[in-house]
Design a protein around this motif. Structure first.
Motif, short mmCIF file in Angstrom:
data_model
loop_
_atom_site.label_atom_id
_atom_site.label_comp_id
_atom_site.label_asym_id
_atom_site.label_seq_id
_atom_site.Cartn_x
_atom_site.Cartn_y
_atom_site.Cartn_z
N LEU A 254 55.85 79.40 33.36
CA LEU A 254 56.05 78.28 34.26
C LEU A 254 57.34 78.45 35.04
O LEU A 254 58.13 79.36 34.78
CB LEU A 254 56.08 76.97 33.47
CG LEU A 254 54.83 76.61 32.67
CD1 LEU A 254 55.01 75.27 31.97
CD2 LEU A 254 53.60 76.58 33.55
N SER A 255 57.57 77.57 36.00
CA SER A 255 58.77 77.65 36.83
C SER A 255 60.04 77.42 36.01
O SER A 255 61.13 77.80 36.44
CB SER A 255 58.69 76.64 37.97
OG SER A 255 58.50 75.33 37.46
N CYS A 256 59.90 76.80 34.84
CA CYS A 256 61.05 76.58 33.96
C CYS A 256 61.33 77.78 33.07
O CYS A 256 62.21 77.72 32.19
CB CYS A 256 60.82 75.34 33.10
SG CYS A 256 59.32 75.41 32.10
N PHE A 260 53.53 80.73 27.90
CA PHE A 260 52.45 80.17 27.09
C PHE A 260 51.22 81.06 27.20
O PHE A 260 51.08 81.84 28.15
CB PHE A 260 52.08 78.75 27.57
CG PHE A 260 53.24 77.81 27.63
CD1 PHE A 260 53.58 77.04 26.53
CD2 PHE A 260 53.99 77.69 28.80
CE1 PHE A 260 54.65 76.18 26.59
CE2 PHE A 260 55.05 76.82 28.85
CZ PHE A 260 55.39 76.06 27.75
N HIS A 261 50.32 80.91 26.23
CA HIS A 261 48.99 81.50 26.40
C HIS A 261 48.33 80.85 27.61
O HIS A 261 48.42 79.63 27.81
CB HIS A 261 48.14 81.26 25.15
CG HIS A 261 48.67 81.91 23.92
ND1 HIS A 261 48.95 81.22 22.77
CD2 HIS A 261 48.97 83.22 23.66
CE1 HIS A 261 49.42 82.04 21.85
NE2 HIS A 261 49.43 83.27 22.36
N GLU A 262 47.65 81.65 28.40
CA GLU A 262 47.05 81.13 29.63
C GLU A 262 46.04 80.03 29.33
O GLU A 262 46.02 78.99 29.99
CB GLU A 262 46.38 82.26 30.40
CG GLU A 262 45.85 81.84 31.76
CD GLU A 262 45.25 82.99 32.52
OE1 GLU A 262 45.01 82.83 33.73
OE2 GLU A 262 45.01 84.05 31.90
N PHE A 263 45.17 80.24 28.33
CA PHE A 263 44.18 79.22 28.00
C PHE A 263 44.84 77.95 27.49
O PHE A 263 44.37 76.85 27.76
CB PHE A 263 43.21 79.76 26.94
CG PHE A 263 42.30 80.84 27.45
CD1 PHE A 263 42.19 81.09 28.81
CD2 PHE A 263 41.56 81.62 26.57
CE1 PHE A 263 41.37 82.09 29.30
CE2 PHE A 263 40.73 82.62 27.05
CZ PHE A 263 40.63 82.86 28.41
N CYS A 280 60.07 71.41 27.82
CA CYS A 280 61.19 70.79 28.53
C CYS A 280 60.75 69.66 29.46
O CYS A 280 61.59 69.01 30.06
CB CYS A 280 61.95 71.85 29.33
SG CYS A 280 61.00 72.54 30.71
N LYS A 281 59.43 69.45 29.61
CA LYS A 281 58.86 68.36 30.41
C LYS A 281 59.10 68.49 31.91
O LYS A 281 59.03 67.50 32.63
CB LYS A 281 59.37 67.00 29.92
CG LYS A 281 59.04 66.71 28.48
CD LYS A 281 59.55 65.34 28.06
CE LYS A 281 59.24 65.08 26.59
NZ LYS A 281 59.75 63.76 26.16
N GLU A 282 59.38 69.70 32.37
CA GLU A 282 59.48 69.91 33.81
C GLU A 282 58.09 69.85 34.41
O GLU A 282 57.12 70.35 33.84
CB GLU A 282 60.13 71.26 34.11
CG GLU A 282 60.28 71.54 35.60
CD GLU A 282 61.01 72.84 35.87
OE1 GLU A 282 60.64 73.53 36.83
OE2 GLU A 282 61.95 73.14 35.11
N LYS A 283 57.96 69.27 35.61
CA LYS A 283 56.65 69.10 36.25
C LYS A 283 56.05 70.46 36.58
O LYS A 283 56.72 71.35 37.07
CB LYS A 283 56.80 68.27 37.52
CG LYS A 283 55.46 67.96 38.20
CD LYS A 283 55.66 67.03 39.38
CE LYS A 283 54.35 66.76 40.09
NZ LYS A 283 53.35 66.14 39.22
#
Length: 332
Positions: A254-256, A260-263, A280-283
């Motif tokens: 993610l941008s943060c 993660f696993h893609e699925f 981290c709850k970033e959008k």
């Protein structure tokens, strides 16, 4: 025994070309076609409600005011107490169609509803156990992702049948318009209903599992530190680097900068309706995540299901409430 009716509209009896009279101003209903019977009922309804324009205007006003007030109340409830709102909405989504379909004896829906309820109950039971088995998150997301794709395909196919019927393509296959339309609308209903219900159950299971794993907390900081090689959704190691091409699935960053696993992250964002990083709850930027234009309709379909939840869960309740008001006021 044949039924005999007399229809009077605007002070004049009409037979609408409905056959020969046995007596003046009467006709034999047993000899009517379904279309003619519908025309008779339509004429009787107009005769029955003649002169009730003021009452009808009052009923429409009650309906509009109730819809506006109910919408304001639901919005405030969802903003102030989202957990109770989601639970009540989920319960109504599950029970309200069951009541109407049982009353109407729609056995096909009842069979599919029973199968869905049994499997989803088992999946939800697995998702809420502590300690959480290492295979449970993948099982949960596989089931709800499969259900999501089936509902998506069913809804699209049903919509296509409806559109083909409107353009008369059903006549090529010698299918009656009413049969084709009923089939298409039924498939569209199945797809939308189970799509909405599945996403709500998936969101509930996603919250339970992520909180149990410990890398996600809905109200505070995570209880565990996330290592670089651990997926925060399922808690399992990441075996494929972001720059490598995986055999079964890839790894997504993610941008943060959390990986993660893609699925897992796809199921978390689309099926579980969590548009933020599980740690981290970033959008999450869904447009960047789904750069392939063929995958973006899945995101739009998920948004459509969210809009339809109000119609399925709360609209019947509001209409019933309006009918109760009309009954108390003596409006018919």
């Amino acid at each position: 025994m044949a039924g005999v009716f007399e229809v009077e509209v605007d002070g004049v009896e009409h037979d609408h070309g409905l056959g020969q009279h046995n007596e003046p101003n009467q006709f034999d209903a047993s000899k009517l076609s379904p279309e003619e019977k519908w025309r008779v009922e339509h004429a009787r309804m107009h005769a029955k409600h003649k002169g009730h324009e003021a009452m009808h205007a009052e009923m429409v006003l009650i309906l509009i005011v109730t819809l506006v007030v109910a919408q304001l109340v639901l919005v405030q409830w969802k903003q102030r107490h989202p957990k109770s709102y989601n639970l009540v909405t989920l319960f109504q989504m599950w029970v309200v169609p069951l009541y109407f379909t049982t009353k109407l004896h729609w056995w096909r829906f009842l069979i599919t509803w029973f199968i869905f309820s049994v499997v989803t109950a088992y999946i939800s039971f697995r998702a809420t156990r502590k300690p959480l088995a290492c295979t449970t998150p993948r099982l949960v997301y596989k089931w709800f992702l499969l259900l999501y794709k089936i509902s998506y395909a069913t809804g699209i196919f049903g919509y296509s049948v409806v559109m083909f019927t409107l353009f008369g393509i059903n006549l090529i296959f010698r299918i009656k318009p009413e049969d084709a339309m009923d089939f298409g609308v039924s498939l569209l209903f199945y797809g939308l209903y189970y799509g909405v219900l599945g996403r709500d159950f998936a969101e509930m299971c996603a919250d339970f599992m992520a909180s149990t794993v410990g890398y996600y907390s809905a109200s505070g900081m995570p209880t565990k530190h996330l290592s670089d090689n651990i997926c925060a959704v399922c808690g399992q190691p990441i075996l494929v680097n972001v720059s490598e091409e995986g055999i079964i699935e890839n790894t997504y960053r993610l941008s943060c900068n959390h990986v993660f696993h893609e699925f897992c992250i796809r199921g978390w964002c689309i099926v579980g309706k969590k548009q933020m990083c599980p740690y981290c709850k970033e959008k999450v930027d869904l447009k960047r995540m789904f750069s392939n234009p063929w995958e973006r309709p899945h995101v739009m379909y998920g948004q459509l299901l969210d809009w339809l939840r109000y119609l399925v869960a709360w609209q019947p309740v509001i209409i019933g409430f309006v009918q109760g008001i009309n009954y108390i006021l003596g409006l018919e």
